[in-house]
Design a protein around this motif. Sequence first.
Motif, PDB file in Angstrom:
ATOM      1  N   LEU A 183       0.575  -0.993  -0.094  1.00  0.00           N
ATOM      2  CA  LEU A 183      -0.384  -0.069  -0.051  1.00  0.00           C
ATOM      3  C   LEU A 183       0.271   1.449   0.173  1.00  0.00           C
ATOM      4  CD1 LEU A 183      -2.533   1.794  -0.406  1.00  0.00           C
ATOM      5  CD2 LEU A 183      -2.721   1.076   2.273  1.00  0.00           C
ATOM      6  N   THR A 184       1.668   1.252   0.712  1.00  0.00           N
ATOM      7  CA  THR A 184       2.704   1.945   1.169  1.00  0.00           C
ATOM      8  C   THR A 184       3.309   2.492  -0.819  1.00  0.00           C
ATOM      9  OG1 THR A 184       2.989   2.143   3.309  1.00  0.00           O
ATOM     10  CG2 THR A 184       5.711   3.445   1.719  1.00  0.00           C
ATOM     11  N   GLN A 185       4.101   1.624  -1.290  1.00  0.00           N
ATOM     12  CA  GLN A 185       4.190   1.357  -2.477  1.00  0.00           C
ATOM     13  C   GLN A 185       3.321   2.290  -3.805  1.00  0.00           C
ATOM     14  OE1 GLN A 185       7.894   1.714  -3.334  1.00  0.00           O
ATOM     15  NE2 GLN A 185       7.976   1.490  -1.042  1.00  0.00           N
ATOM     16  N   ALA A 186       2.025   1.611  -3.493  1.00  0.00           N
ATOM     17  CA  ALA A 186       1.297   1.740  -4.348  1.00  0.00           C
ATOM     18  C   ALA A 186       1.189   3.166  -3.727  1.00  0.00           C
ATOM     19  CB  ALA A 186      -0.396   1.613  -3.855  1.00  0.00           C
ATOM     20  N   LEU A 187       0.968   3.810  -2.824  1.00  0.00           N
ATOM     21  CA  LEU A 187       0.988   5.336  -2.453  1.00  0.00           C
ATOM     22  C   LEU A 187       1.545   6.580  -3.617  1.00  0.00           C
ATOM     23  CD1 LEU A 187      -0.926   5.215   0.931  1.00  0.00           C
ATOM     24  CD2 LEU A 187      -2.323   5.813  -1.019  1.00  0.00           C
ATOM     25  N   LEU A 188       2.591   5.828  -3.423  1.00  0.00           N
ATOM     26  CA  LEU A 188       3.801   6.632  -3.512  1.00  0.00           C
ATOM     27  C   LEU A 188       4.023   6.600  -5.073  1.00  0.00           C
ATOM     28  CD1 LEU A 188       6.566   5.673  -1.193  1.00  0.00           C
ATOM     29  CD2 LEU A 188       5.287   7.790  -1.224  1.00  0.00           C
ATOM     30  N   ARG A 189       3.689   5.384  -5.702  1.00  0.00           N
ATOM     31  CA  ARG A 189       3.418   5.065  -6.748  1.00  0.00           C
ATOM     32  C   ARG A 189       3.372   6.103  -8.109  1.00  0.00           C
ATOM     33  NH1 ARG A 189       4.870  -0.129  -6.376  1.00  0.00           N
ATOM     34  NH2 ARG A 189       2.898  -0.627  -7.861  1.00  0.00           N
ATOM     35  N   ARG A 190       1.759   5.595  -7.493  1.00  0.00           N
ATOM     36  CA  ARG A 190      -0.263   6.228  -8.066  1.00  0.00           C
ATOM     37  C   ARG A 190       0.608   7.875  -9.293  1.00  0.00           C
ATOM     38  NH1 ARG A 190      -3.429   9.536  -9.584  1.00  0.00           N
ATOM     39  NH2 ARG A 190      -2.040  10.867  -8.135  1.00  0.00           N
ATOM     40  N   LYS A 191       0.386   7.560 -10.299  1.00  0.00           N
ATOM     41  CA  LYS A 191       0.605   8.940 -10.953  1.00  0.00           C
ATOM     42  C   LYS A 191      -0.787   8.501 -12.566  1.00  0.00           C
ATOM     43  CE  LYS A 191       3.236  10.754 -13.705  1.00  0.00           C
ATOM     44  NZ  LYS A 191       5.311  11.152 -14.712  1.00  0.00           N
ATOM     45  N   THR A 192      -1.848  10.078 -12.214  1.00  0.00           N
ATOM     46  CA  THR A 192      -1.966  10.817 -13.489  1.00  0.00           C
ATOM     47  C   THR A 192      -0.991  10.108 -14.878  1.00  0.00           C
ATOM     48  OG1 THR A 192      -3.771  10.976 -12.283  1.00  0.00           O
ATOM     49  CG2 THR A 192      -4.288  10.981 -14.280  1.00  0.00           C
ATOM     50  N   CYS A 193      -1.586   9.058 -16.058  1.00  0.00           N
ATOM     51  CA  CYS A 193      -0.539   9.138 -17.031  1.00  0.00           C
ATOM     52  C   CYS A 193      -2.140   9.279 -18.304  1.00  0.00           C
ATOM     53  CB  CYS A 193      -0.072   7.735 -17.072  1.00  0.00           C
ATOM     54  SG  CYS A 193       1.138   7.363 -16.254  1.00  0.00           S
ATOM     55  N   ARG A 194      -1.315   9.931 -19.369  1.00  0.00           N
ATOM     56  CA  ARG A 194      -1.573   9.863 -20.355  1.00  0.00           C
ATOM     57  C   ARG A 194      -1.109  10.011 -21.744  1.00  0.00           C
ATOM     58  NH1 ARG A 194      -2.429  14.486 -16.911  1.00  0.00           N
ATOM     59  NH2 ARG A 194      -4.348  14.791 -16.138  1.00  0.00           N
ATOM     60  N   SER A 195      -0.267   8.741 -21.614  1.00  0.00           N
ATOM     61  CA  SER A 195       0.090   7.773 -22.893  1.00  0.00           C
ATOM     62  C   SER A 195      -0.042   6.532 -22.505  1.00  0.00           C
ATOM     63  CB  SER A 195       1.556   8.905 -22.646  1.00  0.00           C
ATOM     64  OG  SER A 195       2.617   8.619 -23.631  1.00  0.00           O
ATOM     65  N   TYR A 196      -0.523   5.601 -23.242  1.00  0.00           N
ATOM     66  CA  TYR A 196      -0.569   4.095 -23.029  1.00  0.00           C
ATOM     67  C   TYR A 196      -0.268   3.557 -24.200  1.00  0.00           C
ATOM     68  CZ  TYR A 196      -2.694   5.741 -18.793  1.00  0.00           C
ATOM     69  OH  TYR A 196      -3.402   6.013 -17.363  1.00  0.00           O
ATOM     70  N   THR A 197       0.398   2.818 -23.998  1.00  0.00           N
ATOM     71  CA  THR A 197       1.126   1.579 -25.249  1.00  0.00           C
ATOM     72  C   THR A 197       0.301   1.013 -25.671  1.00  0.00           C
ATOM     73  OG1 THR A 197       1.513  -0.392 -23.764  1.00  0.00           O
ATOM     74  CG2 THR A 197       3.017   1.075 -23.660  1.00  0.00           C
ATOM     75  N   GLY A 198      -1.208   0.486 -25.367  1.00  0.00           N
ATOM     76  CA  GLY A 198      -2.880  -0.281 -25.957  1.00  0.00           C
ATOM     77  C   GLY A 198      -1.744  -1.528 -25.823  1.00  0.00           C
ATOM     78  N   ALA A 199      -0.724  -1.930 -24.641  1.00  0.00           N
ATOM     79  CA  ALA A 199      -1.258  -3.772 -24.347  1.00  0.00           C
ATOM     80  C   ALA A 199      -1.979  -3.628 -24.283  1.00  0.00           C
ATOM     81  CB  ALA A 199       0.297  -3.279 -23.863  1.00  0.00           C
ATOM     82  N   ALA A 200      -1.760  -5.478 -24.213  1.00  0.00           N
ATOM     83  CA  ALA A 200      -3.744  -5.949 -22.964  1.00  0.00           C
ATOM     84  C   ALA A 200      -3.161  -6.126 -21.877  1.00  0.00           C
ATOM     85  CB  ALA A 200      -3.715  -7.066 -24.097  1.00  0.00           C
ATOM     86  N   VAL A 201      -4.620  -6.292 -21.174  1.00  0.00           N
ATOM     87  CA  VAL A 201      -4.729  -6.005 -20.061  1.00  0.00           C
ATOM     88  C   VAL A 201      -4.814  -8.007 -20.080  1.00  0.00           C
ATOM     89  CG1 VAL A 201      -4.552  -3.753 -18.835  1.00  0.00           C
ATOM     90  CG2 VAL A 201      -6.355  -5.444 -19.812  1.00  0.00           C
ATOM     91  N   THR A 202      -4.452  -8.706 -18.268  1.00  0.00           N
ATOM     92  CA  THR A 202      -5.518 -10.005 -18.676  1.00  0.00           C
ATOM     93  C   THR A 202      -6.558  -9.878 -18.529  1.00  0.00           C
ATOM     94  OG1 THR A 202      -4.209 -10.469 -16.264  1.00  0.00           O
ATOM     95  CG2 THR A 202      -3.222 -11.293 -18.555  1.00  0.00           C
TER      96      THR A 202
END
Length: 357
Positions: free
Chosen positions: A144-163
């Motif tokens: 949870l600590t790492q998720a809070l630190l890493r969360r970021k709003t991004c506007r550039s996506y690769t389009g790669a699939a998710v599972t």
Amino acid sequence: MYINPFLFILPRPPEQVVWNYKNHTQHELDLDYCHRLARLIHNPDLFDPNNIIDTQLLDAGILTVSKIDSPNWGWDELSKIYHIGTQNIPCESTPQNIHEWSRQYLAHCSEVLAKPEPSTDRKPQSVEALITLPAPGAMNDDSLTQALLRRKTCRSYTGAAVTLDEVGTLLYFTLGYLPARKNAHDDPVAPGLEARRSSPSGGGLNACEGFLLAQNVVGLEPGIYAYHPAEHALSQVNSLPEPALGQLLGGQHFINNLPLGVFITARFDRLWWKYEHSRAYRMAFIEAGHLSQTFQLVATTLGLNTWLTGAFADGQVENLLGLEGSAEQPLFFIGCGKSDGQAMCQEMRDLLCGVSS
């Protein structure tokens, strides 16, 4: 003849303002027009095509030739006025591609920054008056600590699939119904309110729901799906929108290749069922905020970047989700996927480089 159902009348002496909150138009009526409108409200059949006031009220859309249906909202007219009145952000021209969006957004920001910044009402505090807090320590759960630190709003996506496994994890921990807490048998829970999520909900109503937009999910046909939290399952309600996703989301075309997103909706009829007060309308937005933050933290933990927006074409989204004329309404959109981590899309960066040079 009919009275437009989307009117709000505001006394503003010496006149009366009639506001069409659906179309965002308003008209100031003097005493003669107010008297005539009052008579027509009492009996629309008194409409006289030879009366200039009547014809002007018709031209203004205050009167209508055909009956206009209004959503079956329930008793709460105040929140209905606010909700419908804030739909569909006024826009002279919706950007048709990412380059148009970048230019329009940059021009808007430049116009805003050219105006004097509003002054703050807070009294400036001296450095000596400030109380320095200890540095935050790590929480027990390091993920949870790492998720809070890493969360970021991004506007550039690769389009790669998710599972599909990732989709299941995202939806379960955001919108799914969790098992009963251990040693919670003494908690008083009213019948019908036993379900709980990982995020708090006003009155335990879980009035918000979710619709999955799947563009590139392994093992799932592209389309729009309703999420059923009790069963932790999906049902398809529509195909993907046409044209591109960005056209639906305020011209933000940098998001066109986002592999998945969730429209958060609110069941206002469920809110009114328990809380017969307009203040309950606030709770829908607060709950949507809780859910969107939970979604982002879960996505970040899964190694995905996130993006979110409240800018969308309400009517088109309602149609896409099959909610036309319903007391269930879309409030927010959150999405995630693989990203290069950029908070700004490449087209905007290119434009800024060109402006600065």
